[in-house]
Write a protein that holds these residues in place. Sequence first.
Motif, mmCIF file in Angstrom:
data_model
loop_
_atom_site.group_PDB
_atom_site.id
_atom_site.type_symbol
_atom_site.label_atom_id
_atom_site.label_comp_id
_atom_site.label_asym_id
_atom_site.label_seq_id
_atom_site.Cartn_x
_atom_site.Cartn_y
_atom_site.Cartn_z
ATOM 1 N N LYS A 37 0.847 -1.192 0.000
ATOM 2 C CA LYS A 37 0.000 0.000 0.000
ATOM 3 C C LYS A 37 0.883 1.243 0.000
ATOM 4 O O LYS A 37 1.859 1.330 0.751
ATOM 5 N N GLY A 65 -6.383 5.323 -0.731
ATOM 6 C CA GLY A 65 -6.435 4.000 -0.135
ATOM 7 C C GLY A 65 -6.238 2.873 -1.129
ATOM 8 O O GLY A 65 -5.928 1.753 -0.748
ATOM 9 N N ASP A 110 0.087 0.045 8.801
ATOM 10 C CA ASP A 110 -0.970 0.956 8.387
ATOM 11 C C ASP A 110 -1.779 1.404 9.592
ATOM 12 O O ASP A 110 -2.682 0.700 10.046
ATOM 13 N N ASN A 127 -8.840 -0.304 1.144
ATOM 14 C CA ASN A 127 -8.019 0.299 2.187
ATOM 15 C C ASN A 127 -7.363 -0.747 3.086
ATOM 16 O O ASN A 127 -6.473 -0.425 3.870
ATOM 17 N N TYR A 174 -15.395 5.172 5.279
ATOM 18 C CA TYR A 174 -15.170 5.158 3.834
ATOM 19 C C TYR A 174 -16.463 5.452 3.118
ATOM 20 O O TYR A 174 -16.495 6.021 2.059
#
Length: 232
Positions: free
Chosen positions: A42, A77, A93, A113, A226
């Motif tokens: 990520k 994300g 994260d 995400n 989200y």
Amino acid sequence: MAIKTLDQFLAESAQKDASPDAFELENPRMLEVRLAGRVWTKAGAMVAYHGDVRFTRQGLAEQGLATLLKKAVSGEGMRLMKAEGKGRVYVADSGKKVTLLRLQGDTIFVNGNDVLAFEDGIESEITMMKRMAGMMSGGLFNVRLSGSGLVAITSHYEPLTLRVSRKDGPIFTDPNATVAWSGGLRPEVATDITLGTLFGRGSGESIQLKFHGEGWVVVQPYEEVYFQQRGG
């Protein structure tokens, strides 16, 4: 709270090698990647590294124009970072719990995400819940991961896996708390007018994901923001 000497602290928190795999948990919230080639992480998740390692954003040639456009809508994300070379990379994260999965020709869907890292042998594709777009802003996209290799996903606190079967009927989840589900399931968007009336239009509970068929879905005991219903 117990007080530790400096030597005790350094010994307890020191990097350790307990597994021969390329991915190893240094603690429940920190992943070590033994890099010998290429992995995907990520974007922004790297906290430390050593060795000959190069980091680059996933390029257009590797993702295609359609995926690039989806990422432009889905936000940070969903963005991936390519780590290449030889060394050790440490990723995390926001203090979320890391779970390691070994895919063996499997397919899973993960909230965009919650994808932390995966090996180069894993194929990834962003997917969209089309019906959600007219109801909510943000959180419309998930990642389809398939193939053979290691995958690291994240969750707030301990995840819970719920089995989905035709015999027992569908399972409904809050989109904000849904982490992952099996590749054979296709969630549908369900609305609950009663809950929407009770909690107000901005409540996530009035919009749910409906899973039916045979498979499983993973949820977390936490609602990440989200999915924000329009008009709330």
